[in-house]
Scaffold this motif. Structure first.
Motif, PDB file in Angstrom:
ATOM      1  N   LEU A  64       4.026  -5.448   4.772  1.00 17.61           N
ATOM      2  CA  LEU A  64       5.294  -5.046   5.361  1.00 17.61           C
ATOM      3  C   LEU A  64       5.612  -3.583   5.043  1.00 17.61           C
ATOM      4  O   LEU A  64       6.026  -2.821   5.921  1.00 17.61           O
ATOM      5  CB  LEU A  64       6.405  -5.967   4.857  1.00 17.61           C
ATOM      6  CG  LEU A  64       7.673  -6.056   5.671  1.00 17.61           C
ATOM      7  CD1 LEU A  64       7.371  -6.496   7.092  1.00 17.61           C
ATOM      8  CD2 LEU A  64       8.620  -7.039   5.021  1.00 17.61           C
ATOM      9  N   LEU A  65       5.392  -3.180   3.806  1.00 15.47           N
ATOM     10  CA  LEU A  65       5.642  -1.783   3.433  1.00 15.47           C
ATOM     11  C   LEU A  65       4.670  -0.831   4.118  1.00 15.47           C
ATOM     12  O   LEU A  65       5.054   0.285   4.477  1.00 15.47           O
ATOM     13  CB  LEU A  65       5.549  -1.613   1.919  1.00 15.47           C
ATOM     14  CG  LEU A  65       6.854  -1.774   1.175  1.00 15.47           C
ATOM     15  CD1 LEU A  65       6.622  -1.655  -0.316  1.00 15.47           C
ATOM     16  CD2 LEU A  65       7.888  -0.788   1.625  1.00 15.47           C
ATOM     17  N   THR A  66       3.425  -1.243   4.298  1.00 19.48           N
ATOM     18  CA  THR A  66       2.465  -0.392   5.005  1.00 19.48           C
ATOM     19  C   THR A  66       2.930  -0.138   6.427  1.00 19.48           C
ATOM     20  O   THR A  66       2.885   1.006   6.909  1.00 19.48           O
ATOM     21  CB  THR A  66       1.070  -1.041   5.020  1.00 19.48           C
ATOM     22  OG1 THR A  66       0.630  -1.236   3.674  1.00 19.48           O
ATOM     23  CG2 THR A  66       0.064  -0.174   5.742  1.00 19.48           C
ATOM     24  N   ILE A  67       3.388  -1.180   7.106  1.00 22.81           N
ATOM     25  CA  ILE A  67       3.851  -1.032   8.488  1.00 22.81           C
ATOM     26  C   ILE A  67       5.112  -0.170   8.552  1.00 22.81           C
ATOM     27  O   ILE A  67       5.181   0.803   9.322  1.00 22.81           O
ATOM     28  CB  ILE A  67       4.112  -2.422   9.123  1.00 22.81           C
ATOM     29  CG1 ILE A  67       2.828  -3.241   9.184  1.00 22.81           C
ATOM     30  CG2 ILE A  67       4.737  -2.267  10.500  1.00 22.81           C
ATOM     31  CD1 ILE A  67       1.732  -2.617  10.008  1.00 22.81           C
ATOM     32  N   ILE A  68       6.113  -0.501   7.749  1.00 24.57           N
ATOM     33  CA  ILE A  68       7.388   0.216   7.809  1.00 24.57           C
ATOM     34  C   ILE A  68       7.225   1.686   7.426  1.00 24.57           C
ATOM     35  O   ILE A  68       7.670   2.588   8.149  1.00 24.57           O
ATOM     36  CB  ILE A  68       8.429  -0.469   6.896  1.00 24.57           C
ATOM     37  CG1 ILE A  68       8.795  -1.838   7.445  1.00 24.57           C
ATOM     38  CG2 ILE A  68       9.671   0.402   6.731  1.00 24.57           C
ATOM     39  CD1 ILE A  68       9.608  -2.679   6.501  1.00 24.57           C
ATOM     40  N   MET A  69       6.586   1.924   6.296  1.00 28.40           N
ATOM     41  CA  MET A  69       6.459   3.315   5.830  1.00 28.40           C
ATOM     42  C   MET A  69       5.430   4.083   6.657  1.00 28.40           C
ATOM     43  O   MET A  69       5.536   5.304   6.790  1.00 28.40           O
ATOM     44  CB  MET A  69       6.113   3.341   4.351  1.00 28.40           C
ATOM     45  CG  MET A  69       7.212   2.755   3.482  1.00 28.40           C
ATOM     46  SD  MET A  69       8.824   3.497   3.751  1.00 28.40           S
ATOM     47  CE  MET A  69       8.867   4.675   2.444  1.00 28.40           C
ATOM     48  N   ALA A  82       7.295   8.557   2.518  1.00 31.60           N
ATOM     49  CA  ALA A  82       6.755   7.568   3.451  1.00 31.60           C
ATOM     50  C   ALA A  82       5.232   7.519   3.440  1.00 31.60           C
ATOM     51  O   ALA A  82       4.640   6.438   3.374  1.00 31.60           O
ATOM     52  CB  ALA A  82       7.262   7.844   4.861  1.00 31.60           C
ATOM     53  N   GLY A  83       4.568   8.654   3.483  1.00 28.68           N
ATOM     54  CA  GLY A  83       3.108   8.678   3.500  1.00 28.68           C
ATOM     55  C   GLY A  83       2.505   8.149   2.219  1.00 28.68           C
ATOM     56  O   GLY A  83       1.521   7.406   2.231  1.00 28.68           O
ATOM     57  N   LEU A  84       3.119   8.499   1.093  1.00 23.24           N
ATOM     58  CA  LEU A  84       2.616   8.044  -0.201  1.00 23.24           C
ATOM     59  C   LEU A  84       2.747   6.539  -0.352  1.00 23.24           C
ATOM     60  O   LEU A  84       1.799   5.860  -0.762  1.00 23.24           O
ATOM     61  CB  LEU A  84       3.368   8.768  -1.324  1.00 23.24           C
ATOM     62  CG  LEU A  84       2.937   8.430  -2.736  1.00 23.24           C
ATOM     63  CD1 LEU A  84       1.511   8.908  -2.974  1.00 23.24           C
ATOM     64  CD2 LEU A  84       3.877   9.056  -3.736  1.00 23.24           C
ATOM     65  N   VAL A  85       3.898   6.000  -0.001  1.00 21.13           N
ATOM     66  CA  VAL A  85       4.113   4.549  -0.128  1.00 21.13           C
ATOM     67  C   VAL A  85       3.216   3.788   0.847  1.00 21.13           C
ATOM     68  O   VAL A  85       2.659   2.744   0.499  1.00 21.13           O
ATOM     69  CB  VAL A  85       5.599   4.189   0.076  1.00 21.13           C
ATOM     70  CG1 VAL A  85       5.800   2.692   0.107  1.00 21.13           C
ATOM     71  CG2 VAL A  85       6.439   4.811  -1.013  1.00 21.13           C
ATOM     72  N   ALA A  86       3.032   4.331   2.052  1.00 16.26           N
ATOM     73  CA  ALA A  86       2.144   3.680   3.021  1.00 16.26           C
ATOM     74  C   ALA A  86       0.712   3.654   2.500  1.00 16.26           C
ATOM     75  O   ALA A  86       0.022   2.632   2.610  1.00 16.26           O
ATOM     76  CB  ALA A  86       2.214   4.391   4.371  1.00 16.26           C
ATOM     77  N   CYS A  87       0.249   4.759   1.915  1.00 12.79           N
ATOM     78  CA  CYS A  87      -1.116   4.804   1.367  1.00 12.79           C
ATOM     79  C   CYS A  87      -1.284   3.868   0.177  1.00 12.79           C
ATOM     80  O   CYS A  87      -2.283   3.148   0.084  1.00 12.79           O
ATOM     81  CB  CYS A  87      -1.475   6.233   0.963  1.00 12.79           C
ATOM     82  SG  CYS A  87      -1.770   7.314   2.351  1.00 12.79           S
ATOM     83  N   LEU A  88      -0.303   3.878  -0.731  1.00 12.69           N
ATOM     84  CA  LEU A  88      -0.381   2.977  -1.885  1.00 12.69           C
ATOM     85  C   LEU A  88      -0.359   1.515  -1.450  1.00 12.69           C
ATOM     86  O   LEU A  88      -1.085   0.682  -1.998  1.00 12.69           O
ATOM     87  CB  LEU A  88       0.776   3.251  -2.850  1.00 12.69           C
ATOM     88  CG  LEU A  88       0.688   4.525  -3.672  1.00 12.69           C
ATOM     89  CD1 LEU A  88       1.964   4.712  -4.479  1.00 12.69           C
ATOM     90  CD2 LEU A  88      -0.519   4.497  -4.583  1.00 12.69           C
ATOM     91  N   SER A  89       0.451   1.208  -0.456  1.00 15.50           N
ATOM     92  CA  SER A  89       0.530  -0.171   0.035  1.00 15.50           C
ATOM     93  C   SER A  89      -0.771  -0.580   0.710  1.00 15.50           C
ATOM     94  O   SER A  89      -1.234  -1.717   0.552  1.00 15.50           O
ATOM     95  CB  SER A  89       1.696  -0.324   1.004  1.00 15.50           C
ATOM     96  OG  SER A  89       2.908  -0.052   0.349  1.00 15.50           O
ATOM     97  N   LEU A  90      -1.373   0.338   1.448  1.00 20.00           N
ATOM     98  CA  LEU A  90      -2.664   0.047   2.075  1.00 20.00           C
ATOM     99  C   LEU A  90      -3.749  -0.182   1.017  1.00 20.00           C
ATOM    100  O   LEU A  90      -4.575  -1.097   1.152  1.00 20.00           O
ATOM    101  CB  LEU A  90      -3.068   1.183   3.016  1.00 20.00           C
ATOM    102  CG  LEU A  90      -4.326   0.962   3.839  1.00 20.00           C
ATOM    103  CD1 LEU A  90      -4.178  -0.253   4.738  1.00 20.00           C
ATOM    104  CD2 LEU A  90      -4.628   2.200   4.660  1.00 20.00           C
TER     105      LEU A  90
END
Length: 101
Positions: A64-69, A82-90
């Motif tokens: 969910l965080l990967t999609i949203i961020m 946003a990019g950092l959280v998306a990468c960490l979530s991925l």
């Protein structure tokens, strides 16, 4: 029973990110999202600590965080946050999938 230190660190980063956003910008939404997703990710890490095959909650919150961020990063083109959280979530998703193999 091995403790999921990486999962707890990820959850802590989410909570700290929400707190930092609140302190710097006064964003109550970021605070609520950070505390909510951090709590869910922390519970997911606890579930993985109890049973290493129980990755559903962690996988759900990371997805969910990967999609949203990821959508926020695509729209704003700003790496922080946003990019950092998306990468960490991925990376968390990849880690959880490899744990299941």
């Amino acid at each position: 029973m091995a403790v999921d230190w990486i999962g707890f660190a990820y959850a802590s980063l989410l909570v700290v990110g929400g707190l930092v956003a609140y302190n710097r910008k006064g964003s109550i939404i970021s605070l609520a999202a950070g505390l909510t997703f951090g709590s869910v990710a922390g519970y997911g890490a606890y579930c993985i600590t109890c049973d290493s095959r129980n990755v559903k909650i962690s996988l759900f919150s990371s997805f969910l965080l990967t999609i949203i961020m990821g959508m926020r990063f695509k729209r704003s083109k700003k790496l922080m946050p946003a990019g950092l959280v998306a990468c960490l979530s991925l990376l968390m998703i990849l880690r959880l999938v490899f744990m299941l193999l």
